[in-house]
Design an enzyme around this catalytic site. Sequence first.
Site, PDB file in Angstrom:
ATOM      1  N   SER A  22       0.849  -1.199   0.000  1.00 37.90           N
ATOM      2  CA  SER A  22       0.000   0.000   0.000  1.00 37.90           C
ATOM      3  C   SER A  22       0.879   1.241   0.000  1.00 37.90           C
ATOM      4  CB  SER A  22      -0.935  -0.030   1.208  1.00 37.90           C
ATOM      5  OG  SER A  22      -1.931   0.958   1.094  1.00 37.90           O
ATOM      6  N   ASN A  23       0.340   2.374   0.380  1.00 39.53           N
ATOM      7  CA  ASN A  23       1.102   3.629   0.487  1.00 39.53           C
ATOM      8  C   ASN A  23       0.481   4.461   1.607  1.00 39.53           C
ATOM      9  OD1 ASN A  23      -0.943   5.570  -0.670  1.00 39.53           O
ATOM     10  ND2 ASN A  23      -0.791   4.117  -2.357  1.00 39.53           N
ATOM     11  N   PRO A  24       1.158   5.543   2.044  1.00 39.08           N
ATOM     12  CA  PRO A  24       0.678   6.249   3.250  1.00 39.08           C
ATOM     13  C   PRO A  24      -0.420   7.289   3.035  1.00 39.08           C
ATOM     14  CG  PRO A  24       2.986   6.815   2.731  1.00 39.08           C
ATOM     15  CD  PRO A  24       2.440   6.074   1.568  1.00 39.08           C
ATOM     16  N   SER A  25      -1.114   7.261   1.898  1.00 38.54           N
ATOM     17  CA  SER A  25      -2.208   8.222   1.691  1.00 38.54           C
ATOM     18  C   SER A  25      -3.244   8.076   2.823  1.00 38.54           C
ATOM     19  CB  SER A  25      -2.869   7.924   0.345  1.00 38.54           C
ATOM     20  OG  SER A  25      -4.066   8.649   0.217  1.00 38.54           O
ATOM     21  N   ALA A  91      -4.821   7.437  -4.171  1.00 43.41           N
ATOM     22  CA  ALA A  91      -3.493   6.970  -4.585  1.00 43.41           C
ATOM     23  C   ALA A  91      -3.577   5.450  -4.756  1.00 43.41           C
ATOM     24  CB  ALA A  91      -2.459   7.344  -3.528  1.00 43.41           C
TER      25      ALA A  91
END
Length: 219
Positions: A22-25, A91
Amino acid sequence: MRHFVVTSGPTREYLDPIRYISNPSTGRMGHAIAMAAVRRHYQVTYIAGPGNPEYSSVVGAKNIAVTSTEDMLAAVLESLTPGCVLVMAAAPADYRPKMRSPIKIKKRESPQLQLVANPDILQEAARRNTQFSPRAILVGFAAETHDTERYALAKLREKDLDMIFLNDVSKPGMGFGAATNALTMFSKDGRRRELPLASKEELGEKILDCILEYAVAES
Ligand code: CTP
């Protein structure tokens, strides 16, 4: 009355039942845009990936929770209507694991991670838009660290967008998880506008102003 479809947050691509890419959005920017549209009495569909729970839904909107990029794509394509505005503030993960194990992968298996490309939601929306009359307005974001303007303009053209908001995530106080942001707007009709450093909530209102000005000029 215009219908807004707003996406926010990251997506998750599971490798096994407990691990994911995943990503930190957090979803804060998309949430602010959806709130601004609800405040102005537009019909809003809010499609949120698993970000900060505070930004997982919007009072007054139709809320759809999704996990993966493919889930988000399905929700977006189901929600689009002729003449609507799609704002892709999410994102989405660009890749997912080729295989997903139904059981926990054990350490001793020393797994090799093979990835496959996810669909590009904006590009799929642009394809669907060719069947719409009136056309939907497609709005994207570009989070960049270098050659920022060149990449943003390339995305505007390649994803067949009406408008893109460039976010220089290399600068302090900007991007994922930050309370503030500064954006540069580029539109298909050649306009450019700076939206200086402000809270994401204030920017949500300004983003909506930019979209509505463009919609009036287009019609
Ligand atoms: N986006 C999308 N579908 C994806 C990935 C991104 O629709 N699978 C959207 C984002 O919501 C954003 C825009 O495309 O509005 C640009 O996203 P960004 O991550 O900056 O660019 P990418 O297209 O992923 O390209 P790159 O990672 O090479 O910069």
